[in-house]
Design a protein around this motif. Structure first.
Motif, PDB file in Angstrom:
ATOM      1  N   VAL A 192       0.849  -1.199   0.000  1.00  0.00           N
ATOM      2  CA  VAL A 192       0.000   0.000   0.000  1.00  0.00           C
ATOM      3  C   VAL A 192       0.880   1.243   0.000  1.00  0.00           C
ATOM      4  CG1 VAL A 192      -1.891   1.215   1.139  1.00  0.00           C
ATOM      5  CG2 VAL A 192      -1.720  -1.279   1.321  1.00  0.00           C
ATOM      6  N   GLY A 193       0.942   1.911  -1.137  1.00  0.00           N
ATOM      7  CA  GLY A 193       1.774   3.098  -1.257  1.00  0.00           C
ATOM      8  C   GLY A 193       3.225   2.726  -1.531  1.00  0.00           C
ATOM      9  N   PRO A 194       4.069   3.728  -1.814  1.00  0.00           N
ATOM     10  CA  PRO A 194       5.497   3.458  -2.085  1.00  0.00           C
ATOM     11  C   PRO A 194       6.176   2.881  -0.851  1.00  0.00           C
ATOM     12  CG  PRO A 194       5.074   5.826  -1.881  1.00  0.00           C
ATOM     13  CD  PRO A 194       3.740   5.166  -1.909  1.00  0.00           C
ATOM     14  N   ALA A 195       6.774   1.690  -1.025  1.00  0.00           N
ATOM     15  CA  ALA A 195       7.468   0.985   0.063  1.00  0.00           C
ATOM     16  C   ALA A 195       6.562   0.738   1.270  1.00  0.00           C
ATOM     17  CB  ALA A 195       8.709   1.769   0.501  1.00  0.00           C
ATOM     18  N   GLY A 196       5.246   0.624   1.022  1.00  0.00           N
ATOM     19  CA  GLY A 196       4.302   0.345   2.108  1.00  0.00           C
ATOM     20  C   GLY A 196       4.037   1.516   3.021  1.00  0.00           C
ATOM     21  N   PHE A 244       1.764   3.723   3.200  1.00  0.00           N
ATOM     22  CA  PHE A 244       0.378   4.005   3.580  1.00  0.00           C
ATOM     23  C   PHE A 244      -0.325   2.782   4.158  1.00  0.00           C
ATOM     24  CE2 PHE A 244       0.882   7.022  -0.182  1.00  0.00           C
ATOM     25  CZ  PHE A 244       1.330   8.051   0.630  1.00  0.00           C
ATOM     26  N   GLN A 245       0.447   1.743   4.511  1.00  0.00           N
ATOM     27  CA  GLN A 245      -0.157   0.522   5.032  1.00  0.00           C
ATOM     28  C   GLN A 245      -0.912   0.778   6.325  1.00  0.00           C
ATOM     29  OE1 GLN A 245      -0.244  -2.794   3.781  1.00  0.00           O
ATOM     30  NE2 GLN A 245      -1.762  -2.829   5.423  1.00  0.00           N
ATOM     31  N   THR A 246      -0.309   1.544   7.246  1.00  0.00           N
ATOM     32  CA  THR A 246      -0.974   1.779   8.530  1.00  0.00           C
ATOM     33  C   THR A 246      -2.203   2.664   8.367  1.00  0.00           C
ATOM     34  OG1 THR A 246       0.673   3.510   8.916  1.00  0.00           O
ATOM     35  CG2 THR A 246       1.028   1.403   9.989  1.00  0.00           C
ATOM     36  N   MET A 247      -2.207   3.549   7.345  1.00  0.00           N
ATOM     37  CA  MET A 247      -3.417   4.335   7.069  1.00  0.00           C
ATOM     38  C   MET A 247      -4.544   3.411   6.608  1.00  0.00           C
ATOM     39  SD  MET A 247      -2.044   7.808   5.240  1.00  0.00           S
ATOM     40  CE  MET A 247      -0.938   8.920   6.094  1.00  0.00           C
ATOM     41  N   ALA A 248      -4.194   2.425   5.773  1.00  0.00           N
ATOM     42  CA  ALA A 248      -5.198   1.452   5.342  1.00  0.00           C
ATOM     43  C   ALA A 248      -5.714   0.646   6.525  1.00  0.00           C
ATOM     44  CB  ALA A 248      -4.581   0.517   4.295  1.00  0.00           C
ATOM     45  N   ASP A 249      -4.830   0.304   7.462  1.00  0.00           N
ATOM     46  CA  ASP A 249      -5.250  -0.419   8.661  1.00  0.00           C
ATOM     47  C   ASP A 249      -6.183   0.433   9.518  1.00  0.00           C
ATOM     48  OD1 ASP A 249      -3.710  -2.555   7.896  1.00  0.00           O
ATOM     49  OD2 ASP A 249      -1.999  -1.996   9.135  1.00  0.00           O
ATOM     50  N   ALA A 250      -5.881   1.731   9.620  1.00  0.00           N
ATOM     51  CA  ALA A 250      -6.730   2.630  10.399  1.00  0.00           C
ATOM     52  C   ALA A 250      -8.130   2.725   9.787  1.00  0.00           C
ATOM     53  CB  ALA A 250      -6.096   4.014  10.484  1.00  0.00           C
ATOM     54  N   ILE A 251      -8.198   2.833   8.456  1.00  0.00           N
ATOM     55  CA  ILE A 251      -9.507   2.878   7.773  1.00  0.00           C
ATOM     56  C   ILE A 251     -10.265   1.577   8.014  1.00  0.00           C
ATOM     57  CG2 ILE A 251     -10.622   2.972   5.507  1.00  0.00           C
ATOM     58  CD1 ILE A 251      -8.259   4.796   4.642  1.00  0.00           C
ATOM     59  N   LYS A 252      -9.554   0.456   7.980  1.00  0.00           N
ATOM     60  CA  LYS A 252     -10.184  -0.841   8.243  1.00  0.00           C
ATOM     61  C   LYS A 252     -10.774  -0.880   9.654  1.00  0.00           C
ATOM     62  CE  LYS A 252      -7.781  -4.171   9.737  1.00  0.00           C
ATOM     63  NZ  LYS A 252      -6.769  -5.233   9.968  1.00  0.00           N
ATOM     64  N   LEU A 253     -10.011  -0.403  10.653  1.00  0.00           N
ATOM     65  CA  LEU A 253     -10.494  -0.431  12.034  1.00  0.00           C
ATOM     66  C   LEU A 253     -11.701   0.478  12.237  1.00  0.00           C
ATOM     67  CD1 LEU A 253      -7.080  -0.496  13.939  1.00  0.00           C
ATOM     68  CD2 LEU A 253      -8.806  -2.290  13.929  1.00  0.00           C
ATOM     69  N   VAL A 254     -11.687   1.639  11.564  1.00  0.00           N
ATOM     70  CA  VAL A 254     -12.826   2.567  11.676  1.00  0.00           C
ATOM     71  C   VAL A 254     -14.096   1.922  11.131  1.00  0.00           C
ATOM     72  CG1 VAL A 254     -13.772   4.732  10.790  1.00  0.00           C
ATOM     73  CG2 VAL A 254     -11.432   4.662  11.632  1.00  0.00           C
ATOM     74  N   SER A 255     -13.951   1.133  10.078  1.00  0.00           N
ATOM     75  CA  SER A 255     -15.125   0.544   9.417  1.00  0.00           C
ATOM     76  C   SER A 255     -15.583  -0.760  10.066  1.00  0.00           C
ATOM     77  CB  SER A 255     -14.815   0.291   7.936  1.00  0.00           C
ATOM     78  OG  SER A 255     -13.733  -0.627   7.809  1.00  0.00           O
TER      79      SER A 255
END
Length: 355
Positions: free
Chosen positions: A67-71, A73-84
């Motif tokens: 997710v994103g260059p060299a990962g 934005f991975q934790t941002m994707a995880d945060a969106i997952k937790l919110v949902s």
């Protein structure tokens, strides 16, 4: 950091020009709170990413890289997952305390960050009892863990919460005494003043062997107080499922998860301020260069301390409960008490190093 000072002064003058004094002060406080919340969120997200990258480096494997260059934005994707994610809980849980518990670690971490001087101009609340305030606030966070574990009506959560209580109460003594040792050296509790006293040399050098011992004990006890490996009996997956937050999901789980990384950041900040000169550059390299942002020196040192705590996690196996308590009560506490007296003797005899 003159640019930061110019920006804040401009905003301050503009607000007081267009608003009454009371309203302008209120808006100014809101803007400061928003700035710290932003720092809080960004630091938490990217410390999680750093943890994964460091773990991958130690274990000779790839970390997050999709997710994103060299990962990035991975934790941002995880945060969106937790919110949902769906919020669930046990039927017989104490609903009020169960919902209240996750806010304690987050609020206490924010309160602690408010007194941390990131640079000479970047400090929200500079008080003359800064170290005492940090110790007092940090002891409140465990209440959220105790409430969450008890209110979840889950035996594994309760065991994890009880472990957390005894661990924090035990290791707070060593954290407090190691910092008190440095207070004896500096004669001040104010964080900005402690940094100013290090313009002629870091305190870990000025304080001789007692300062080095205090630093080692502080890092061990600080790691234990943040419930990180090898002191993570509070959330031992092999024994307790997930520990005190077993019954939490979504953003409530994220609050506990984020607070652990922010507390690690805060412990690292305190270590840098008290032992390694805060925002001051080593040997005064850039202290006379007005345009160089001193906050970069501060964050660089903090990242070194964070890496050290992550190194602990991927090097040492988890301790048993009896080993955890023996380490504190039989070793760290007696050494700390002796070291405090030794520092008092060093200061009394005037043996501190000055340049």
């Amino acid at each position: 950091m003159n640019l930061l000072l110019t920006i804040t002064s401009t905003i301050h003058d503009w607000l007081f020009d267009i608003m009454p004094v009371g309203a302008a002060s209120f808006v100014e406080m809101l803007l400061i709170a928003l700035a710290y919340l932003t720092v809080f969120a960004v630091a938490g997200l990217y410390l999680v990413l750093l943890e994964r990258k460091v773990a991958a480096w130690f274990q000779l494997r790839y970390g997050p890289n999709r997710v994103g260059p060299a990962g990035m934005f991975q934790t941002m994707a995880d945060a969106i997952k937790l919110v949902s994610k769906e919020m669930y809980g046990t039927n017989r849980a104490d609903k009020f305390l169960y919902n209240l518990a996750p806010y304690f670690p987050i609020v206490t971490a924010l309160l602690a960050m408010a007194v941390i001087p990131f640079s000479e101009q970047f400090q929200a609340f500079d008080i003359n009892i800064g170290i005492f305030f940090l110790l007092a606030v940090s002891s409140i966070g465990v209440i959220g863990i105790l409430l969450g574990g008890w209110a979840s009506n889950n035996k594994y959560s309760l065991i994890g919460a009880m472990r957390s209580g005894l661990q924090v109460v035990s290791y707070e003594l060593s954290v407090g005494l190691s910092l008190l040792t440095m207070v004896v050296l500096t004669g001040s509790l104010q964080l900005s003043e402690i940094i100013e006293l290090q313009k002629n040399g870091w305190l870990i050098v000025q304080g001789h062997i007692p300062a080095i011992i205090a630093f080692i004990i502080f890092m061990i006890a600080g790691t234990a107080e943040t419930n990180r490996a090898p002191f993570d009996l509070v959330e031992a997956e092999s024994e307790l499922g997930a520990g005190f937050h077993t019954e939490y999901s979504g953003m409530k789980f994220a609050y506990f998860f984020l607070a652990e990384f922010i507390n690690m950041f805060i412990i690292s900040c305190i270590a840098v301020i008290v032992f390694f000169g805060g925002w001051l550059s080593p040997f005064g390299i850039t202290d006379e260069i007005t345009w160089f942002p001193s906050v970069l020196w501060f964050l660089g040192k903090v990242l070194v301390m964070v890496f050290l705590m992550m190194w602990f996690r991927w090097t040492f196996p988890r301790l048993r409960v009896d080993q955890l308590l023996n380490l504190e009560w039989k070793y760290l506490l007696p050494i700390n008490l002796f070291n405090l007296v030794l520092m008092a003797v060093v200061v009394w005899l005037g043996w501190t190093i000055t340049y």
